[in-house]
Write a protein that holds these residues in place. Structure first.
Motif: not given
Lengths: 326, 318
Positions: B24-25, B27-28, B31, B240, B244-245, B247
């Motif tokens: 998550t880290e 990715c969000r 990036r 989640r 991960e994209a 909303h």
């Protein structure tokens, strides 16, 4: 040499491979006890000979049948599963297209899927378009698969034995029109390599590239044309994927003319691929435009005159050949 | 359950949690990942509880939310992470990415993102196990959405008919894409569908790793006794989004908060502390060692080379 039908040749290949390798098993709808019991059918008598552990009559569940093959093959079995009619390939296709064809690649080459999907096909049975629909081009559009489509009993036997021994998933398409007419088949053990086309009739004037049941149509046309002094070379692809490009180009170097003959419908048919190959890689040898003789772009109709209209015949082929020679 | 085994279970869940939170880290925040990432945060008890009941030779077939299954089955964090990064050193040489990881070394033979696509394959691997008379089973993980696919029904029917040694583990995380359970099916329990195929259907608390372990152990024994498949529905929740994209606007915030209070990792941790099986000090040490494993995996992935473009042509055929 023995005279047997393609159904019997397929049966011999299955029985011989099952005797040779205990990891080979069969599964499909009605392959053990079926509604049509005939000695010319490919799985006739195999349940009696090999028992229900190795000849599995399945529920009518094409996705599960194909998935059975995928899962069993990754653990080292060699499944030969049957899709009763080519249009039902659609029901099995997720397992074949998204899984059998791709899982080796997705594993980075660690896993293999040595499975065979036998598919019965061909118009001419008054069964209509949901039982008759040649979809070989669909399968050939899936890297990871091999696609075999024999035109003689002898080829069917040798190619099916190779397919069963191949470590890749093979879609093996049998035209039922070939199940009923005996032709010569060698006695004893032999295999025919996948991916090798065969010149069934040498000739100097025009190359006719064809496969499966249309081979017979090509022979009829060749006989007619020969009387008029035109010698056709018949190249039987036998395997669509991998395609024997070399054989096609070599023949074109000799004849300089190409007519492609297949039963499947025209648009998006595999004939287009052969034509593209000729233009890409043999253009300088071509003396005339490339022609295709195919089924028209319609579903296979039911009524006998309509169905006959659908299936390409020797007269159409003769006309096409003359159009590039004369 | 013995304390030792339960600590292993806890460790397995902690590894999954750290692995997913790191993704998550990455990715969000940073990036750093090249493509889609789908996480199982909050569902660790299903993966860990199930795989703790299996032997190495048992097979798992996984779905798009696979990281937990793979790690719990014993896959190396380094090569899985490198695969998620698309690197040459990934367990599938960068061919599969997060979505289709196969780790044949631990009998994680297929991860498929076609919803329901793995279920017929599990029938096939279980058939091979039965055919070869091996004392092995197959576990097939899938979500509640997959239970609406035709492949689910065909496969359960065939597996039951042939008494195949397969355990169908439905990881019900309430959502199928953006649809809530009541929006995609009328049944309250996916496990109820087992009755339609004359196989046992069991509902377990999917946030209780020990309960999942016990249900899987019983199902495995049934398989080995030749009594055929079981459908286990593990009720859990997707913390989640689908990926991960996502909303996540359709997931009520208070619902997410309620389920986070029922955190499966905290639950087993509390139980171990209450039983005096582990101390706070030992927990800190364990967390530290796992954080290091994940950091090392990320470093391994980052430092690994990309595959050469022409390697795209390899591994299509044997």
């Amino acid at each position: 040499m023995q005279q047997i039908t393609m159904g019997q040749a397929v049966r011999q290949a299955l029985a011989e491979e099952m005797q040779r390798d205990p990891n080979v098993f069969l599964a499909g709808e009605g392959i053990g006890v079926g509604i049509h019991e005939s000695p010319v059918m490919p799985t006739f008598g195999l349940l009696r000979e090999f028992g229900p552990d190795r000849v599995k009559d399945t529920p009518v569940s094409e996705a599960a049948i194909a998935g059975l093959a995928v899962g069993a093959s990754v653990l080292g079995l060699r499944p030969v599963v049957e899709v009763m009619f080519n249009p039902f390939f659609t029901l099995a296709s997720d397992q074949i297209v998204n899984h059998a064809a791709k899982l080796r690649y997705l594993s980075g080459g660690k896993s293999s899927f040595p499975m065979v999907v036998r598919v019965k096909t061909g118009a001419g049975f008054g069964a209509g378009c949901q039982h008759s629909h040649n979809l070989e081009a669909w399968a050939a559009h899936c890297p990871g698969l091999k696609v075999v489509m024999p035109g003689t009993a002898a080829d069917a036997k040798g190619l099916l034995k190779s397919a069963i021994r191949d470590d890749n998933p093979v879609v093996f398409i049998e035209d039922m029109g070939l199940y009923f007419f005996p032709t010569p088949v060698p006695e004893g053990e032999y295999t025919i390599p996948i991916g090798v086309a065969d010149i069934k009739r040498p000739g100097r004037d025009v190359t006719v590239v064809t496969w499966s049941k249309m081979l017979g149509v090509a022979f009829k046309a060749a006989a007619i044309l020969s009387k008029e002094g035109i010698e056709v070379e018949i190249l039987d692809l036998r395997t669509l994927l991998p395609l024997d490009k070399e054989a096609i180009i070599t023949s074109l170097k000799k004849t300089g003319r190409l007519v492609i003959l297949h039963e499947a419908t025209r648009t998006g048919g595999f004939g287009g691929e052969i034509a593209a190959l000729a233009v890409d890689e043999a253009f300088s040898y071509l003396k005339a435009p490339v022609k295709r003789v195919t089924g028209p772009d319609i579903p296979v109709p039911f009524s006998p005159p309509l169905e006959q209209f659908y299936i390409p015949d020797e007269h159409q082929l003769v006309e096409a050949v003359k159009s590039v020679v004369l | 359950m013995e304390n030792k085994k339960k600590i292993e279970l806890y460790r397995s869940m902690l590894l999954i949690r750290h692995f997913e939170e790191k993704l998550t880290e990455l990715c969000r925040i940073e990036r750093k990942l090249p493509g889609m990432v789908i996480l199982c945060t909050g569902q660790e008890a299903v993966a860990a509880g199930t795989c703790a009941a299996l032997e190495k030779d048992d097979v798992i077939i996984s779905n798009h939310r696979s990281h937990g299954h793979l790690l719990a089955k014993g896959a190396e964090p380094n090569t899985v992470m490198a695969e998620i990064f698309g690197k040459k050193t990934g367990c599938n040489k960068g061919k599969s990415g997060t979505l289709h990881i196969a780790v044949p070394e631990v009998n994680a033979l297929c991860t498929t993102t076609v919803v329901g696509g793995g279920i017929p394959i599990a029938v096939g691997t279980a058939f091979a196990q039965q055919y070869k008379k091996r004392r092995q089973v197959t576990v097939c993980f899938f979500g509640n959405g997959a239970a609406d696919e035709g492949s689910f029904h065909e496969s359960l029917n065939m597996a039951a008919l042939w008494n195949l040694p397969v355990i169908f583990v439905c990881e019900n995380n309430v959502y199928s894409g953006a649809q809530r359970m009541e929006e995609h099916t009328k049944v309250k329990d996916i496990a109820a569908r087992a009755a339609g195929y004359a196989m046992p259907g069991v509902v377990v608390d999917g946030n209780d790793a020990e309960a999942v372990f016990k249900a899987t152990t019983e199902a495995r024994l049934r398989c080995l006794a030749g009594e055929g498949p079981t459908l286990i529905e593990c009720k859990t929740y997707r913390w989640r989004g689908h990926g991960e994209a996502d909303h996540q606007a359709y997931q009520p915030k208070d619902e997410i908060a309620r389920w986070m209070e029922r955190c499966p990792v905290k639950k087993i941790e509390r139980e171990l502390l209450a039983a005096g099986a582990i101390s706070n000090q030992e927990i800190s040490e364990l967390e530290e060692s796992i954080a290091k494993i994940v950091e090392d995996a990320v470093r391994f992935a980052e430092e690994s080379p990309w595959p050469a473009p022409l390697e795209a042509l390899d591994d299509v055929y044997v």
